[in-house]
Design a protein around this motif. Structure first.
Motif, short mmCIF file in Angstrom:
data_model
loop_
_atom_site.label_atom_id
_atom_site.label_comp_id
_atom_site.label_asym_id
_atom_site.label_seq_id
_atom_site.Cartn_x
_atom_site.Cartn_y
_atom_site.Cartn_z
N LYS A 1 -2.29 19.72 1.88
CA LYS A 1 -1.10 20.44 1.45
C LYS A 1 -0.83 20.25 0.06
O LYS A 1 -0.29 21.09 -0.88
CB LYS A 1 0.03 19.73 2.12
N SER A 2 -1.15 19.31 -0.72
CA SER A 2 -1.07 18.81 -2.08
C SER A 2 -1.93 20.02 -2.60
O SER A 2 -1.11 20.67 -3.75
CB SER A 2 -1.73 17.66 -2.70
N ALA A 3 -2.93 20.59 -2.31
CA ALA A 3 -3.74 21.51 -3.16
C ALA A 3 -2.98 22.93 -2.89
O ALA A 3 -2.84 23.74 -4.09
CB ALA A 3 -5.07 21.77 -2.34
N LEU B 1 2.60 19.10 -9.98
CA LEU B 1 2.64 18.50 -8.74
C LEU B 1 2.26 16.88 -8.81
O LEU B 1 1.16 16.68 -9.51
CB LEU B 1 1.83 19.08 -7.55
N THR B 2 3.17 16.21 -8.30
CA THR B 2 2.54 14.36 -8.18
C THR B 2 2.32 14.22 -6.83
O THR B 2 3.03 14.58 -5.87
CB THR B 2 3.99 13.73 -8.91
N TRP C 1 -1.66 18.39 -12.21
CA TRP C 1 -1.17 17.55 -11.17
C TRP C 1 -1.66 16.27 -11.54
O TRP C 1 -2.28 15.87 -12.65
CB TRP C 1 -1.93 17.78 -10.02
N GLU C 2 -1.06 15.15 -10.97
CA GLU C 2 -1.55 13.86 -11.14
C GLU C 2 -1.46 13.19 -9.75
O GLU C 2 -0.49 13.25 -8.71
CB GLU C 2 -0.61 13.12 -12.21
N ARG D 1 10.43 21.89 -12.60
CA ARG D 1 9.37 21.51 -13.54
C ARG D 1 8.53 20.44 -12.65
O ARG D 1 7.31 20.61 -12.93
CB ARG D 1 9.60 20.72 -14.67
N GLU D 2 8.81 19.63 -11.61
CA GLU D 2 8.19 18.71 -11.08
C GLU D 2 8.43 18.69 -9.43
O GLU D 2 9.25 18.89 -9.07
CB GLU D 2 8.52 17.25 -11.44
#
Length: 488
Positions: A277-279, A292-293, A315-316, A265-266
Motif C-alpha cells: 500500500k505504501s508503494a 510519503l512517510t 518517500w522516507e 504535502r505529506e
C-alpha cells in the motif's frame, strides 16, 4: 555401527519440495507464500513441475482439516501419528481426494517420502492408511467424517476451517448487514486458489503494458493466469507489484477521498510493512507533489517497505512504533493510512495455514493495539485531512467495534489532539469505492454509521456516511474492511 540400509532418495523433486514446505509450515511456523517461491528457484523447478509443487503445497494446506479427519478415520483406532508422517499423509490424501493423480502414484510416492524422510516402519503404516483412503471417493469420505455432526461442525470439517472461525464469519456477515446463509460461499471462496494480481504503479507503468486480464474493480490491476509474476521485467524493476485487489482498493480509496485541505504535502502509512500500500500511495502522491512517510517497527519488514518503494522518489521509511510516531507528529499529515495488525481472517485464501494458527484469544490481545494505532493516526492527521482505517479481517471486534469506540470518544483522550478534542466525520466509504471502481456503492456497503451528536439525513439516511467491507466470495478480493474518517 549403524546397520540401517541406505535410503533411496525419492525421485520426484516436486513432491519432495512440497513435503519440505509443509514441514517448515508445521514445525517452524513458516508461511508457504514466503518460502515456496525461493525453494522453487533453488530447486530449478519451472513450468509443470513448479505448478504441481505449488498445487500440492497450497491444496494440502487448504484441505488440512478435512484430510486430518479422513486420515484419523482411516488409521487404526488409537494410532499415534507423528507430525512428520502426518504431513506426508496429508500430501497423499490431497493427491487421492483433491487432485487427478492416479491412486498408485499417490500412494507409492507418499510411501517413498515417508521411507526416506522417516523410516521403514512408518512407511508401512502410511501405506496401509493411504490404501484405505483410496478405497473411497472424496464425497464418500465427506459423508463418513461428518456423520452425526451439526451443520456448522460438518462445514468446519469439509470446508477445512476451525469451527470458531466459521462462527466468527457468521457473526461478521450479520454485523456487516449480510445474510448469514452466505457462510458456505465464503468458505468455498477461501478454499479456491486465487490468481496473482498485479498493481501497476501510477506514473511508472500503465496497466495496459502488463499482461493479464483487467479485473473489473481496481483501475490499476491486472490478473495473471498461468504466468509467474517474478518473471515479468516490470515486477523485477519495481514498477508493478503483486498485490491483492482489496489492498489496492484501500490505498486508492484513501487517495480518492475528498479532503477539506487547500494544499497537501505529506501522507503517512502508519503500519507500512510489507509495503504494498505504501508503494501505491507513494506513486499516486508523486503525481501530486506529495511525499510519503512509511512507519514500520520491524527491521525486516522495514527493509521490505524500502524495497517496495525502490523505483519511486519522495518517500522516507521510519523504523518506529506507530503509536509513538503518531503521538509525536500532531496534525502533520493530510492523509493517513492505518492498516492495523489483525487476525488476518480475511486473507485465509492466500495464507491458508493461518486458520490453524489463530485462536479466539487473539482478538482481545489485538484490540488495544488496534485502538491505540487508530488514535495515533488521528493525532497525526491534520484538520481537514482524511484517515483510512483498514483491516484484513471482517470480524466486528476488529472493524466496527474499533471505529465505534473511537467515534464514541471524540471528546476524550483517544480521539483528541494536543490542541483540543477532534471532531470526526465518517465519509461514505462505499461511495468512494464506487467512484474508484465504477461499481454500485451498495456492493461494498457494511452498516450505516452516524457520528455521535448528529441527526440522520432525509428519509433516515445517515448524515455522515458508511463503512465498507470487501468479501472473497463477492468481490474476489481479500476480506478488507475500510472506514474513511475526516477531521474537522
Amino acid at each position: 555401527m549403524n546397520s540401517r540400509p541406505p535410503r533411496r532418495r525419492p525421485a520426484d523433486p516436486a513432491r519432495s519440495l512440497a513435503y519440505g514446505v509443509l514441514r517448515s509450515v508445521s514445525a517452524d511456523d513458516a508461511y508457504a507464500n514466503l518460502i515456496l517461491p525461493a525453494r522453487l528457484r533453488r530447486a530449478g523447478l519451472h513450468g509443470r513441475d513448479a505448478a504441481f509443487a505449488t498445487e500440492l503445497t497450497y491444496g494440502t494446506l487448504r484441505g488440512q482439516g478435512f484430510y486430518d479427519a479422513v486420515i484419523d478415520a482411516a488409521a487404526t483406532p488409537g494410532s499415534r501419528i507423528d507430525p512428520e508422517v502426518r504431513d506426508a499423509l496429508r500430501l497423499g490424501a490431497h493427491q487421492l481426494l483433491g487432485m487427478r493423480v492416479a491412486a498408485h502414484a499417490a500412494v507409492d510416492s507418499t510411501v517413498g517420502l515417508v521411507r526416506y524422510e522417516v523410516s521403514a516402519g512408518p512407511a508401512r503404516f502410511a501405506n496401509a492408511v493411504l490404501r484405505r483412503i483410496a478405497e473411497r471417493s472424496a464425497e464418500e469420505w465427506r459423508q463418513r467424517v461428518t456423520e452425526g455432526k451439526s451443520a456448522l461442525d460438518a462445514l468446519a470439517i469439509t470446508g477445512s476451517h476451525p469451527a470458531w472461525i466459521l462462527r466468527a464469519f457468521r457473526q461478521a456477515l450479520v454485523a456487516h448487514g449480510s445474510d448469514p446463509s452466505e457462510l458456505a460461499a465464503l468458505v468455498e471462496a477461501d478454499n479456491a486458489a486465487p490468481d496473482p494480481v498485479l498493481a501497476a504503479l501510477p506514473g511508472l507503468i500503465d496497466p495496459a503494458e502488463l499482461p493479464g486480464e483487467t479485473t473489473g474493480l481496481s483501475p490499476v490491476a491486472k490478473r495473471l493466469r498461468g504466468q509467474a509474476p517474478a518473471d515479468l521485467p516490470a515486477v523485477a524493476a519495481g514498477r508493478a507489484r503483486v498485490q491483492d485487489e482489496g489492498s489496492q482498493l484501500v490505498a486508492l480509496a484513501l487517495a480518492h477521498a475528498s479532503s477539506a485541505l487547500d494544499e497537501e504535502r505529506e501522507w503517512l502509512d502508519l503500519c507500512a510493512g510489507p509495503g504494498g500500500k505504501s508503494a501505491l500511495l507513494a506513486a499516486i502522491g508523486a503525481g501530486r507533489s506529495v511525499t510519503l512517510t512509511a512507519v514500520e517497527p520491524s527491521e525486516h519488514r522495514a527493509r521490505l517497505v524500502r524495497d517496495s518503494l525502490r523505483a519511486l522518489e519522495g518517500w522516507e521509511v521510519h523504523e518506529a512504533d506507530g503509536r509513538e510516531f503518531g503521538a509525536a507528529n500532531t496534525g502533520r499529515f493530510s492523509r493517513v493510512l492505518v492498516d492495523v495488525p489483525c487476525t488476518g481472517l480475511g486473507a485465509l485464501r492466500r495464507r491458508p495455514e493461518s486458520r490453524w494458527r489463530r485462536s479466539p484469544k487473539d482478538l482481545p490481545q489485538l484490540a488495544p493495539l488496534q485502538r491505540e494505532l487508530l488514535a495515533a493516526g488521528l493525532n497525526a492527521l491534520a484538520p481537514g485531512g482524511v484517515l483510512a482505517y483498514a483491516t484484513c479481517s471482517p470480524h466486528p471486534a476488529e472493524t466496527i467495534a474499533v471505529v465505534d469506540d473511537v467515534l464514541g470518544r471524540q471528546g476524550g483522550e483517544q480521539a483528541g489532539t494536543q490542541t483540543g478534542p477532534a471532531v470526526l466525520e465518517v465519509l461514505d466509504a462505499p461511495a468512494v469505492l464506487a467512484d474508484v471502481t465504477g461499481s454500485e456503492p451498495e456492493s461494498f456497503a457494511s452498516v450505516a454509521k452516524t457520528a455521535p451528536g448528529q441527526e440522520p439525513g432525509p428519509d433516515g439516511a445517515p448524515a455522515t456516511g458508511r463503512l465498507a467491507q470487501l468479501w472473497p466470495h463477492r468481490h474476489g478480493t481479500d476480506g478488507m474492511f475500510l472506514a474513511l474518517l475526516r477531521k474537522r
